[in-house]
Design a protein around this motif. Structure first.
Motif, PDB file in Angstrom:
ATOM      1  N   PRO A  84       0.872  -1.270  -0.002  1.00  0.00           N
ATOM      2  CA  PRO A  84       0.011   0.210   0.120  1.00  0.00           C
ATOM      3  C   PRO A  84       0.916   1.246  -0.050  1.00  0.00           C
ATOM      4  O   PRO A  84       0.443   2.130  -0.588  1.00  0.00           O
ATOM      5  N   ASP A  85       1.948   1.123   0.831  1.00  0.00           N
ATOM      6  CA  ASP A  85       2.905   2.361   0.806  1.00  0.00           C
ATOM      7  C   ASP A  85       4.183   1.986  -0.094  1.00  0.00           C
ATOM      8  O   ASP A  85       5.045   1.329   0.613  1.00  0.00           O
ATOM      9  N   LEU A  86       4.196   2.426  -1.395  1.00  0.00           N
ATOM     10  CA  LEU A  86       5.234   1.896  -2.338  1.00  0.00           C
ATOM     11  C   LEU A  86       6.579   2.354  -1.971  1.00  0.00           C
ATOM     12  O   LEU A  86       7.539   1.605  -2.006  1.00  0.00           O
ATOM     13  N   ARG A  87       6.628   3.628  -1.611  1.00  0.00           N
ATOM     14  CA  ARG A  87       8.254   4.146  -1.210  1.00  0.00           C
ATOM     15  C   ARG A  87       8.643   3.570  -0.037  1.00  0.00           C
ATOM     16  O   ARG A  87       9.763   3.367   0.024  1.00  0.00           O
ATOM     17  N   THR A  88       7.811   3.190   1.103  1.00  0.00           N
ATOM     18  CA  THR A  88       8.173   2.859   2.288  1.00  0.00           C
ATOM     19  C   THR A  88       8.686   1.390   2.083  1.00  0.00           C
ATOM     20  O   THR A  88       9.695   0.785   2.458  1.00  0.00           O
ATOM     21  N   TYR A  89       7.913   0.608   1.056  1.00  0.00           N
ATOM     22  CA  TYR A  89       8.239  -0.792   0.805  1.00  0.00           C
ATOM     23  C   TYR A  89       9.677  -0.851   0.019  1.00  0.00           C
ATOM     24  O   TYR A  89      10.464  -1.802   0.426  1.00  0.00           O
ATOM     25  N   LEU A  90       9.930   0.185  -0.657  1.00  0.00           N
ATOM     26  CA  LEU A  90      10.931   0.183  -1.588  1.00  0.00           C
ATOM     27  C   LEU A  90      12.268   0.392  -0.749  1.00  0.00           C
ATOM     28  O   LEU A  90      13.310  -0.207  -0.874  1.00  0.00           O
ATOM     29  N   ILE A  91      12.005   1.419   0.207  1.00  0.00           N
ATOM     30  CA  ILE A  91      13.054   1.931   1.096  1.00  0.00           C
ATOM     31  C   ILE A  91      13.467   0.482   1.923  1.00  0.00           C
ATOM     32  O   ILE A  91      14.636   0.452   2.080  1.00  0.00           O
ATOM     33  N   GLU A  92      12.344   0.036   2.358  1.00  0.00           N
ATOM     34  CA  GLU A  92      12.833  -1.237   3.326  1.00  0.00           C
ATOM     35  C   GLU A  92      13.504  -2.328   2.648  1.00  0.00           C
ATOM     36  O   GLU A  92      14.459  -2.886   3.029  1.00  0.00           O
ATOM     37  N   LEU A  93      13.129  -2.474   1.146  1.00  0.00           N
ATOM     38  CA  LEU A  93      13.713  -3.697   0.519  1.00  0.00           C
ATOM     39  C   LEU A  93      15.145  -3.239   0.410  1.00  0.00           C
ATOM     40  O   LEU A  93      16.051  -4.011   0.396  1.00  0.00           O
ATOM     41  N   LEU A  94      15.535  -1.846  -0.086  1.00  0.00           N
ATOM     42  CA  LEU A  94      16.935  -1.501  -0.261  1.00  0.00           C
ATOM     43  C   LEU A  94      17.728  -1.494   0.938  1.00  0.00           C
ATOM     44  O   LEU A  94      18.888  -1.981   0.991  1.00  0.00           O
ATOM     45  N   GLU A  95      16.997  -1.333   2.194  1.00  0.00           N
ATOM     46  CA  GLU A  95      17.758  -1.236   3.523  1.00  0.00           C
ATOM     47  C   GLU A  95      18.137  -2.747   3.827  1.00  0.00           C
ATOM     48  O   GLU A  95      19.218  -3.102   4.304  1.00  0.00           O
ATOM     49  N   GLU A  96      17.216  -3.497   3.384  1.00  0.00           N
ATOM     50  CA  GLU A  96      17.131  -4.964   3.721  1.00  0.00           C
ATOM     51  C   GLU A  96      18.420  -5.416   2.804  1.00  0.00           C
ATOM     52  O   GLU A  96      19.465  -6.125   3.196  1.00  0.00           O
ATOM     53  N   MET A  97      18.523  -5.064   1.529  1.00  0.00           N
ATOM     54  CA  MET A  97      19.672  -5.340   0.602  1.00  0.00           C
ATOM     55  C   MET A  97      20.959  -4.968   1.268  1.00  0.00           C
ATOM     56  O   MET A  97      22.067  -5.755   1.124  1.00  0.00           O
ATOM     57  N   LYS A  98      20.872  -3.665   1.825  1.00  0.00           N
ATOM     58  CA  LYS A  98      22.123  -3.404   2.221  1.00  0.00           C
ATOM     59  C   LYS A  98      22.711  -3.927   3.250  1.00  0.00           C
ATOM     60  O   LYS A  98      23.853  -4.509   3.575  1.00  0.00           O
ATOM     61  N   VAL A  99      21.745  -4.368   4.298  1.00  0.00           N
ATOM     62  CA  VAL A  99      22.291  -5.152   5.682  1.00  0.00           C
ATOM     63  C   VAL A  99      22.576  -6.476   5.188  1.00  0.00           C
ATOM     64  O   VAL A  99      23.828  -7.120   5.742  1.00  0.00           O
ATOM     65  N   ASN A 100      21.921  -7.193   4.143  1.00  0.00           N
ATOM     66  CA  ASN A 100      22.131  -8.426   3.883  1.00  0.00           C
ATOM     67  C   ASN A 100      23.446  -8.682   2.849  1.00  0.00           C
ATOM     68  O   ASN A 100      23.661  -9.701   2.229  1.00  0.00           O
ATOM     69  N   LYS A 101      23.842  -7.445   2.253  1.00  0.00           N
ATOM     70  CA  LYS A 101      24.854  -7.264   1.217  1.00  0.00           C
ATOM     71  C   LYS A 101      24.402  -8.051   0.086  1.00  0.00           C
ATOM     72  O   LYS A 101      25.101  -8.778  -0.694  1.00  0.00           O
ATOM     73  N   MET A 102      23.190  -7.941  -0.356  1.00  0.00           N
ATOM     74  CA  MET A 102      22.604  -8.444  -1.506  1.00  0.00           C
ATOM     75  C   MET A 102      22.876  -7.682  -2.561  1.00  0.00           C
ATOM     76  O   MET A 102      22.858  -6.288  -2.590  1.00  0.00           O
ATOM     77  N   SER A 103      23.475  -8.265  -3.649  1.00  0.00           N
ATOM     78  CA  SER A 103      23.909  -7.354  -4.754  1.00  0.00           C
ATOM     79  C   SER A 103      23.175  -7.600  -5.919  1.00  0.00           C
ATOM     80  O   SER A 103      23.450  -6.762  -6.909  1.00  0.00           O
ATOM     81  N   SER A 104      22.157  -8.512  -6.104  1.00  0.00           N
ATOM     82  CA  SER A 104      21.557  -8.693  -7.469  1.00  0.00           C
ATOM     83  C   SER A 104      20.052  -9.058  -7.167  1.00  0.00           C
ATOM     84  O   SER A 104      19.851  -9.484  -6.043  1.00  0.00           O
ATOM     85  N   ALA A 105      19.341  -9.262  -8.150  1.00  0.00           N
ATOM     86  CA  ALA A 105      18.043  -9.594  -8.156  1.00  0.00           C
ATOM     87  C   ALA A 105      17.959 -11.125  -7.668  1.00  0.00           C
ATOM     88  O   ALA A 105      16.683 -11.785  -7.190  1.00  0.00           O
ATOM     89  N   SER A 106      18.786 -11.982  -7.809  1.00  0.00           N
ATOM     90  CA  SER A 106      18.896 -13.552  -7.395  1.00  0.00           C
ATOM     91  C   SER A 106      18.497 -13.394  -5.878  1.00  0.00           C
ATOM     92  O   SER A 106      17.981 -14.674  -5.578  1.00  0.00           O
TER      93      SER A 106
END
Length: 150
Positions: A54-76
């Protein structure tokens, strides 16, 4: 160079002449490729479509923060088994437990998997004669293909 030039033209939305004559465009495209920006954006878009937050911006920010914490580098690294299961279920409209191989290919293209890797992965896991794919095989194929990309 022709294939690279064509792909760059598509990604950047410029003509071949503009791409070939502009060093900054070539540098921009090299940056996008080096940092896998297209795969990142494709992965984010796929997650948005699956989750429909429902809140796209917050969702995207959370995903990107999760990627940063988990050191995810790709869509995989974006897709859980639950996400892949939901993708399969979207294709399996009749709920028969299998989908055509063409739908697996379509999913892989949408996720940015190279067409050579697409066919190789499907054949390697499901076999050359497979016409229909069940959910577990679908998940295995997509995970294998995405791990090759990232």
């Amino acid at each position: 160079m022709d294939d690279l030039s064509t792909k760059a033209q598509h990604v950047l939305g410029v003509s071949k002449a503009a791409y070939d004559s502009n060093e900054n465009l070539r540098k921009a495209y090299a940056y996008l490729e080096e940092h896998q920006v297209q795969a990142l954006l494709d992965g984010l878009m796929a997650r948005v479509v699956l989750e429909r937050p429902p809140d796209l911006r917050t969702y995207l920010i959370e995903l990107l923060e999760e990627m940063k914490v988990n050191k995810m580098s790709s869509a995989s690294n974006f897709f859980t088994i639950e996400d892949l299961s939901a993708m399969f279920d979207m294709w399996d409209k009749l709920k028969i437990g299998t989908i055509p191989v063409a739908k697996v290919s379509e999913t892989m293209r949408a996720l940015g998997v190279d067409s050579g890797a697409e066919e190789e992965t499907i054949v390697g896991i499901a076999g050359a004669e497979a016409a229909e794919i069940d959910k577990d095989t679908f998940i295995n194929i997509i995970r294998a293909a995405m791990s090759k990309c990232g």
